[in-house]
Each structure stands twice: as structure tokens, then as C-alpha cells.
Design an enzyme around this catalytic site. Structure first.
Site, short mmCIF file in Angstrom:
data_model
loop_
_atom_site.label_atom_id
_atom_site.label_comp_id
_atom_site.label_asym_id
_atom_site.label_seq_id
_atom_site.Cartn_x
_atom_site.Cartn_y
_atom_site.Cartn_z
N GLU A 127 21.61 29.87 58.73
CA GLU A 127 20.70 31.44 59.62
C GLU A 127 19.03 30.95 59.95
O GLU A 127 19.21 32.01 61.39
CB GLU A 127 21.24 31.85 58.53
CG GLU A 127 22.77 32.25 58.23
CD GLU A 127 22.98 33.24 57.14
OE1 GLU A 127 23.49 34.03 57.07
OE2 GLU A 127 22.09 32.80 56.03
N GLU A 147 29.65 30.05 52.77
CA GLU A 147 29.72 31.00 51.74
C GLU A 147 30.98 31.66 51.26
O GLU A 147 31.48 32.11 50.03
CB GLU A 147 29.58 32.93 52.31
CG GLU A 147 27.80 32.14 52.91
CD GLU A 147 26.76 31.45 53.67
OE1 GLU A 147 25.65 31.43 53.90
OE2 GLU A 147 27.71 31.11 54.07
#
Length: 273
Positions: A127, A147
Site C-alpha cells: 500500500e 488481510e
């Protein structure tokens, strides 16, 4: 590139070094594969803010010490911090938020950021590199946005930028399977812009940053922001900025210097004014 590794505290830190007009921003917790702690997030925001606020700095390079960019969050430390109500980056408008998603209460970065990644680059590492403007990857990278394997959702920009860069199907492939992919796949998906032999990623990123730093700073910022506006608000919104921004640029000292340098057949000496 020869950079001394400062000894970090147990919770890690962000180590900065200025090279000319470039700010090198180093993730420094190699003993823990650069696992992120609240202190590191706060210091990263401070480093990004320093880049934007210092007129002598024109480009940032985000890199990591050790063999790996980051294994992701230090979950035990982060979980305990969040349970106690801790906030790593206050939403009071004082600091630049490194994920650059435009949340209320956070400043957005205006100056360019080049990322250099190597080894393990999981979750928040992906990210942060997607939030940068240009990324150079070592050919030994291992990427994973995992995740969903922990019953959480990626909330640092992966769900936004993976689809923007690679299309919905490719984004879903990696977001929903939590699989591991390599540098060649990251390049195919436009997550990274260059792949180089391991150990050369920081040199390559710094060379790009130096090249950017040689250009007219005001025009670099204006161009970057216009691209982001086109992506986030659409081409028509970006087009509306063409005339007013061009007028501001053409009446600057650097515009006059650009003309003089052209006439005198020499490299321009831009000042950012």
C-alpha cells in the site's frame, strides 16, 4: 548506494538522510523484518511532512534497511495500541498521511515520492509503494496482500489502487486469495515501474529521484497533482486546471530561467520560485 544504517530502538524508527534535493526516508527495523509499530507510522508521517515543508527538498525516496521492505504490521504491538485508543497519526491537519488517500483531517503530499522495495513486501508495504508515484522493485520481491487471511480488510489503499492499476479481475485475484506473487507479476500489473537485480533497487530509485529533482519544481508538483485529479475526479476536472495553473507557472521566476537557459544553451538552474 552507500548509506549507513543507524541503530534503531526496539520499536523501530524512520531514518532520514538528505542528498542534495532528495530526502531518503528509510524504514529501520530490520531485526523484525521492518514490522510496523505506531512510532514508525508517526515518524513516517513526520518525514513526509518534512519533504513537503522544506523548500530545499524536491523529491522523496522511500526505502528500507535490511533484506526486506516490510513483513507488514507488528500485529501484537498494533493491536494493543489500538485497544488502548492510541492514534499514530493525529487527524488534526498537521501531518501528511503517507497513504495519500485524501481522508478528512490529513494533509496530502504534493511532492513526488519514489519507492525502492526488496525481499518481503506484504500488506502495508504494497500500500505504501502504491501510494508513491514511482516504484522500483528488486527481482527478489515477494508480495502479498493477505488481510483476508486474517479476517480483516486492506484499508491503506490496496482496494482502491490495485483495481485502478491492474483492472478489477487482477485486483480480485490477489486481494481475495491472499496469494504470494513476485516482481514479474507486480510489473505486469503496473504495481511497480521497474524491476532491477536485488541490491540495485535503491540506486535505481535514487537516479530517478535525482532526474526529477533537476526539473522545475513548481511544474513537477503541478503535473503530479493534475494527474491525480484526473484519476480521482476525472479528465474534465483536470482540464479545468490547465489555464490557471499554466498562467501561474509562466509568470514564475523559474519560467524566465527556463527561457534564459534555452537561449544560453545551458542546463537551467531552477529555484522553485
Amino acid at each position: 548506494m552507500d548509506i549507513a544504517i543507524p541503530t534503531p530502538p526496539a520499536e523501530g524508527c524512520i531514518s532520514c538522510e538528505v542528498r542534495g534535493h532528495v530526502l531518503l526516508i528509510g524504514i529501520n527495523r530490520p531485526a523484525k523484518r521492518n514490522g510496523w509499530t505506531p512510532a514508525m507510522f508517526h515518524q513516517l508521517a513526520q518525514a513526509y511532512t518534512r519533504l513537503d515543508d522544506d523548500p530545499a527538498l524536491r523529491v522523496g525516496v522511500l526505502h528500507a534497511f535490511g533484506d526486506h521492505f516490510t513483513a507488514g504490521l507488528d500485529l501484537p504491538v498494533i493491536s494493543e495500541f489500538v485497544k488502548k485508543g492510541g492514534v499514530a497519526i493525529p487527524a488534526d491537519g498537521t501531518l501528511v498521511e503517507p497513504h495519500n488517500m485524501g481522508q478528512s483531517g490529513y494533509r496530502r503530499r504534493t511532492k513526488p515520492m519514489v519507492a525502492a522495495v526488496q525481499g518481503i513486501c506484504f500488506t502495508v508495504g504494497i500500500e505504501l509503494m502504491l501510494a508513491a508515484d514511482i516504484t522500483v522493485a528488486a527481482d527478489n520481491c515477494r508480495f502479498s496482500q493477505l488481510e483476508v487471511a486474517r479476517n480483516i480488510m486492506a484499508s491503506g489503499g490496496a482496494t482502491l489502487r490495485m483495481a485502478e492499476r491492474a483492472g478489477m479481475g487482477n485486483a480480485m485475484l490477489h486481494l481475495l486469495t491472499a496469494d504470494e506473487f513476485n516482481s514479474a507479476e507486480a510489473y505486469r500489473l503496473n504495481f511497480v515501474q521497474k524491476v532491477v537485480p536485488a541490491g540495485e533497487q535503491l540506486d535505481a530509485a535514487f537516479a530517478i529521484a535525482q532526474r526529477i529533482a533537476e526539473q522545475a519544481p513548481l511544474a513537477v508538483i503541478a503535473t503530479r497533482l493534475n494527474v491525480l485529479k484526473a484519476i480521482e475526479q476525472g479528465p474534465l476536472a483536470a482540464i479545468e486546471d490547465f489555464k490557471p495553473v499554466q498562467q501561474q507557472l509562466i509568470h514564475s521566476e523559474d519560467a524566465a530561467e527556463g527561457v534564459r537557459a534555452f537561449i544560453e544553451k545551458r542546463p537551467p538552474r531552477f529555484t522553485g520560485r
